[in-house]
Structure formats: C-alpha cells, structure tokens
Design a protein around this motif. Structure first.
Motif, PDB file in Angstrom:
ATOM      1  N   ALA A 150     -73.317 -71.961   5.238  1.00 23.21           N
ATOM      2  CA  ALA A 150     -74.182 -71.491   5.836  1.00 23.21           C
ATOM      3  C   ALA A 150     -73.721 -70.985   6.581  1.00 23.21           C
ATOM      4  O   ALA A 150     -73.537 -70.094   7.379  1.00 23.21           O
ATOM      5  N   ALA A 151     -72.378 -71.643   7.690  1.00 20.98           N
ATOM      6  CA  ALA A 151     -72.034 -70.997   9.181  1.00 20.98           C
ATOM      7  C   ALA A 151     -71.061 -69.803   8.690  1.00 20.98           C
ATOM      8  O   ALA A 151     -71.361 -69.361   9.794  1.00 20.98           O
ATOM      9  N   GLU A 152     -70.406 -69.747   7.503  1.00 22.24           N
ATOM     10  CA  GLU A 152     -69.680 -68.131   7.464  1.00 22.24           C
ATOM     11  C   GLU A 152     -71.082 -67.279   6.881  1.00 22.24           C
ATOM     12  O   GLU A 152     -70.338 -66.005   6.991  1.00 22.24           O
ATOM     13  N   MET A 153     -72.436 -67.915   6.338  1.00 24.52           N
ATOM     14  CA  MET A 153     -73.142 -67.025   6.355  1.00 24.52           C
ATOM     15  C   MET A 153     -73.962 -65.886   7.570  1.00 24.52           C
ATOM     16  O   MET A 153     -73.692 -64.583   8.083  1.00 24.52           O
ATOM     17  N   ALA A 154     -74.284 -67.506   8.328  1.00 25.20           N
ATOM     18  CA  ALA A 154     -74.859 -67.063   9.757  1.00 25.20           C
ATOM     19  C   ALA A 154     -73.799 -65.590  10.866  1.00 25.20           C
ATOM     20  O   ALA A 154     -73.856 -64.840  11.440  1.00 25.20           O
ATOM     21  N   ALA A 155     -72.400 -66.226  10.233  1.00 21.29           N
ATOM     22  CA  ALA A 155     -70.853 -65.619  11.190  1.00 21.29           C
ATOM     23  C   ALA A 155     -71.171 -64.053   9.438  1.00 21.29           C
ATOM     24  O   ALA A 155     -70.379 -62.723  10.627  1.00 21.29           O
ATOM     25  N   GLY A 156     -72.111 -63.779   9.263  1.00 18.58           N
ATOM     26  CA  GLY A 156     -71.976 -62.523   8.436  1.00 18.58           C
ATOM     27  C   GLY A 156     -70.626 -62.052   7.352  1.00 18.58           C
ATOM     28  O   GLY A 156     -70.002 -61.264   6.765  1.00 18.58           O
ATOM     29  N   ARG A 157     -69.581 -63.176   7.395  1.00 21.52           N
ATOM     30  CA  ARG A 157     -68.614 -63.088   6.316  1.00 21.52           C
ATOM     31  C   ARG A 157     -68.858 -63.525   4.764  1.00 21.52           C
ATOM     32  O   ARG A 157     -67.940 -63.447   4.255  1.00 21.52           O
ATOM     33  N   VAL A 158     -69.867 -64.257   4.689  1.00 22.39           N
ATOM     34  CA  VAL A 158     -70.216 -64.487   3.304  1.00 22.39           C
ATOM     35  C   VAL A 158     -71.967 -63.957   3.392  1.00 22.39           C
ATOM     36  O   VAL A 158     -72.601 -64.225   4.103  1.00 22.39           O
ATOM     37  N   ASP A 159     -72.464 -63.881   2.002  1.00 25.71           N
ATOM     38  CA  ASP A 159     -73.685 -63.210   1.807  1.00 25.71           C
ATOM     39  C   ASP A 159     -75.007 -64.115   1.771  1.00 25.71           C
ATOM     40  O   ASP A 159     -76.020 -64.518   1.659  1.00 25.71           O
ATOM     41  N   VAL A 160     -74.606 -64.942   0.012  1.00 25.63           N
ATOM     42  CA  VAL A 160     -75.196 -65.848  -0.461  1.00 25.63           C
ATOM     43  C   VAL A 160     -74.578 -67.385  -1.171  1.00 25.63           C
ATOM     44  O   VAL A 160     -73.074 -66.863  -1.011  1.00 25.63           O
ATOM     45  N   SER A 161     -75.059 -68.438  -1.039  1.00 22.57           N
ATOM     46  CA  SER A 161     -74.874 -69.746  -1.458  1.00 22.57           C
ATOM     47  C   SER A 161     -76.001 -70.346  -2.085  1.00 22.57           C
ATOM     48  O   SER A 161     -77.219 -70.033  -1.890  1.00 22.57           O
ATOM     49  N   PHE A 162     -75.623 -71.269  -2.481  1.00 25.56           N
ATOM     50  CA  PHE A 162     -76.609 -71.836  -3.243  1.00 25.56           C
ATOM     51  C   PHE A 162     -76.509 -74.160  -2.708  1.00 25.56           C
ATOM     52  O   PHE A 162     -74.875 -73.995  -2.629  1.00 25.56           O
ATOM     53  N   GLY A 163     -77.447 -74.450  -3.290  1.00 23.81           N
ATOM     54  CA  GLY A 163     -77.301 -75.795  -2.393  1.00 23.81           C
ATOM     55  C   GLY A 163     -78.670 -76.441  -2.204  1.00 23.81           C
ATOM     56  O   GLY A 163     -79.566 -75.719  -2.092  1.00 23.81           O
ATOM     57  N   ARG A 164     -78.808 -77.529  -0.764  1.00 28.56           N
ATOM     58  CA  ARG A 164     -79.265 -78.642  -1.256  1.00 28.56           C
ATOM     59  C   ARG A 164     -80.133 -77.845   0.545  1.00 28.56           C
ATOM     60  O   ARG A 164     -79.809 -77.935   1.776  1.00 28.56           O
ATOM     61  N   PHE A 165     -81.580 -76.888   0.815  1.00 26.37           N
ATOM     62  CA  PHE A 165     -81.109 -76.701   1.613  1.00 26.37           C
ATOM     63  C   PHE A 165     -82.208 -77.105   3.381  1.00 26.37           C
ATOM     64  O   PHE A 165     -81.711 -77.081   4.510  1.00 26.37           O
ATOM     65  N   ALA A 166     -82.514 -77.938   2.648  1.00 26.73           N
ATOM     66  CA  ALA A 166     -83.166 -79.570   3.490  1.00 26.73           C
ATOM     67  C   ALA A 166     -81.907 -80.243   4.587  1.00 26.73           C
ATOM     68  O   ALA A 166     -82.359 -80.381   5.479  1.00 26.73           O
ATOM     69  N   GLY A 167     -81.050 -80.183   3.615  1.00 28.68           N
ATOM     70  CA  GLY A 167     -79.926 -81.037   4.032  1.00 28.68           C
ATOM     71  C   GLY A 167     -79.200 -79.740   5.542  1.00 28.68           C
ATOM     72  O   GLY A 167     -78.433 -80.409   5.676  1.00 28.68           O
ATOM     73  N   LEU A 168     -79.581 -78.872   5.568  1.00 28.70           N
ATOM     74  CA  LEU A 168     -78.386 -78.506   6.799  1.00 28.70           C
ATOM     75  C   LEU A 168     -79.162 -78.510   7.724  1.00 28.70           C
ATOM     76  O   LEU A 168     -80.773 -79.321   8.116  1.00 28.70           O
TER      77      LEU A 168
END
Length: 339
Positions: A150-168
């Motif tokens: 998620a931190a990588e997505m926020a920085a634009g270095r990763v586009d998509v991932s999978f996991g427990r969204f409520a735990g972020l």
C-alpha cells in the motif's frame, strides 16, 4: 493541460506578487492558426470550427492576457507586437501538449501487480486477467504484505495488490480503492511430527497453549498480525515473537524446523518443506481478501483484473461465507462496501 504564464516585478521595481494565469491550450491553438493564416476564415476552416467561435476564442485570449494580439481591418489581419511576442511561447506550449498526448496514445504502460507470495490464489486472478486482456503487460512481483504494498502504491511504484483492506491504516486506505475478492479459509502450518498433524482439520480450541507465528514484527504485514490477534483473543493462543523474515521455501523450512512454532496461514498456502498444512475449524476463520489499487488509476489492466476477480469469485463461490465462518466485525463492514 493548461499553459502557466506568470508575470513578475521589473528589475529594481516594487516587489509585486507573482500573478498566475492558466491559459486553455485550445485558445492558443486558435491564436497560432490565425497567426499563420492571417485570415480568420481560413484559420477556422483549418481547425474545423465556426469563424464566430474562433473570433470569440481570440477575444477571450486577449482579455485573459490583457493584450491585443491582432490588428483587424476589413482587408487584412496582422499581428501586433504582443502577438509576435506570444507566438513562440504558444508554439512551445502546444508542442509540449502534443508530446504529452502522443506519449499516452500508444499501448498502455506495464501494470505492476504485487501478489505477496508465489502460489497464492492471487496468481489465479492475474492469470485470468492476462487471458481477458492479452495485449496488456501485467507484471507480477512477489513481496510480503498489503501494508508494504500500500505504501508503494501510494508512491506510484506499485499499481495493484491483494490483502486485508480493513487492516490498513486509515491514512493509507483513504488514497486507495478496493474490490472484495474472497473470504479465504485460514489454516495452520505445522512442523513435521507435531501432534496436531494427526488431524485432518485442526479445531481452534486445539491450539490453546500453542505459540503461533503470525508475522509479528514484520513491518509489511501488520494487517495479518492484527487479524491473528483478533482470532486468538480469549482462546489461549499466543502470538510468536518477531523472527527473521524467511525468503524462499528452503529458508522457511529451516526456520520452521528450528523454531517449531505453528504458522498461521490460509488453505491455499503453497507446500513448504518440513511442514504440513491443516485447515482450521470450529469456527472456520476467514481471511478477507480484496484487490487494492490507487484511487484514480485508469488502466485496462486494472479493468481486466477486476473482471477476472469477479468471474472467479462467482464461479468458485469465493464471497460465500460458511455458516460457521469467523470474521471480525470491522472486516465484515469493509467487505460489504467498495471504496
């Protein structure tokens, strides 16, 4: 795209504040056409617009810049000194806009998809998406944990991932979108020779008194550790202290043989040397999985992944909860919505 024209105080003059003007490139394109043709009718025909509309655009540009750009008579149109001064700037702005459009007019850029670990169900979603969008380049990487991704997505270095969204962390969630994919039954990975390996399925009560590894101390997986803490609370199950992150099956097997701690996992966790996987029951704990991407991201690969996840969920009942399923209330709420 808008042109940013700024004015500043003359050298040695009073310190006037910088004035920002955002100019619509469409107005500049009309201006350049008239400057080249020196004829409003011909310029309008070249741009496929009405002459009256082009005249309005030029007058609007003059008002916005506070300068007269053309001298118009019944016989001819000529550029003023301000018009001559604007022309090279306008051409550069329009060339930059054309370059920008051309850069995004071809094939979509590769999409980077974090699948957490090889062998998990997310790989099936990616495989189906590649079938649905064969012209898209969907690149897989394998890291551990949605928080790290998620931190990588926020920085634009990763586009998509999978996991427990409520735990972020809520601050991370606010910049991300998600689509529920699966309620994945949880399991326990037991070291060979552990008494519970004699069971086909392990009741949660049978783990009372055990110390179970659930990623404690891993900064990329706190959402998983939090889920384990909620599951173990009141059941007499302890979370194992932080341990070095094992990379690769061989290293995982070595650490399991050394530490001898059961490991909290999911039913589709890939086989590991020196360990046996058993589903957890009574109740069946569920790991809520979402596909997660950066808000505002528009890419055909995201569309294909969402479609693939929805197809597989429908075909295999991934979003159907068992009658004796366990899920934290916060996760049930988040999985019932899409952000």
């Amino acid at each position: 795209m808008t042109a940013d024209l700024t004015g500043s105080a003359a050298p040695g003059g009073p310190a006037d504040p910088v004035v920002r003007r955002d100019v619509d490139p469409r107005l500049l394109r009309g201006f350049v056409a008239v400057a080249q043709e020196l004829h409003f009718t011909r310029a309008a025909g070249r741009l496929y617009v009405a002459q009256q509309a082009l005249s309005r655009d030029v007058r609007r540009l003059e008002r916005e810049l506070g300068a007269e750009l053309f001298v118009r008579t019944t016989r001819q149109v000529t550029l003023t000194a301000d018009g001559e001064r604007l022309l090279p700037y306008a051409r550069r702005v329009l060339a930059a806009q054309d370059d920008l459009v051309a850069a995004f007019a071809g094939a979509a850029r590769p999409l980077l998809v974090d699948l957490n670990s090889p062998g998990l169900v997310f790989g099936r979603v990616l495989a189906r998406a590649r079938e649905l969008a064969p012209d898209c380049e969907l690149m897989a990487r394998f890291e551990s944990g949605l928080t790290g991704a998620a931190a990588e997505m926020a920085a634009g270095r990763v586009d998509v991932s999978f996991g427990r969204f409520a735990g972020l962390d809520p601050a991370l969630r606010s910049g991300l979108a998600h689509q529920p994919v699966r309620y994945e039954p949880m399991a326990v990975l037991l070291p060979q020779g552990h008494p519970l390996t004699e069971l086909d399925a392990v009741p949660l009560a049978a783990l009372a008194g055990e110390t179970v590894y659930a990623g404690a101390g891993n900064p990329r997986t706190p959402e998983w550790t939090d889920l384990a803490r909620r599951l173990f609370e009141g059941r007499g199950i302890a979370i194992a202290p932080p341990a070095p992150l094992a990379v690769g099956a061989e290293e995982f097997g070595r650490l399991m043989a050394k530490k001898r701690h059961p490991v909290l996992a999911v039913v589709d966790f890939p086989a590991m040397p020196g360990a046996e996987l058993r589903p957890l029951v009574d109740p069946v704990p569920l790991s809520p999985v979402s596909m997660v991407w950066r808000k505002g991201l528009v890419h055909p690969g995201v569309t294909a992944l969402r479609a693939a996840a929805a197809e597989l969920a429908a075909e295999e009942g991934w979003l159907e909860k068992p009658a004796d399923g366990w899920l934290p209330a916060v996760d049930a709420l988040v999985m019932a919505s899409r952000v």
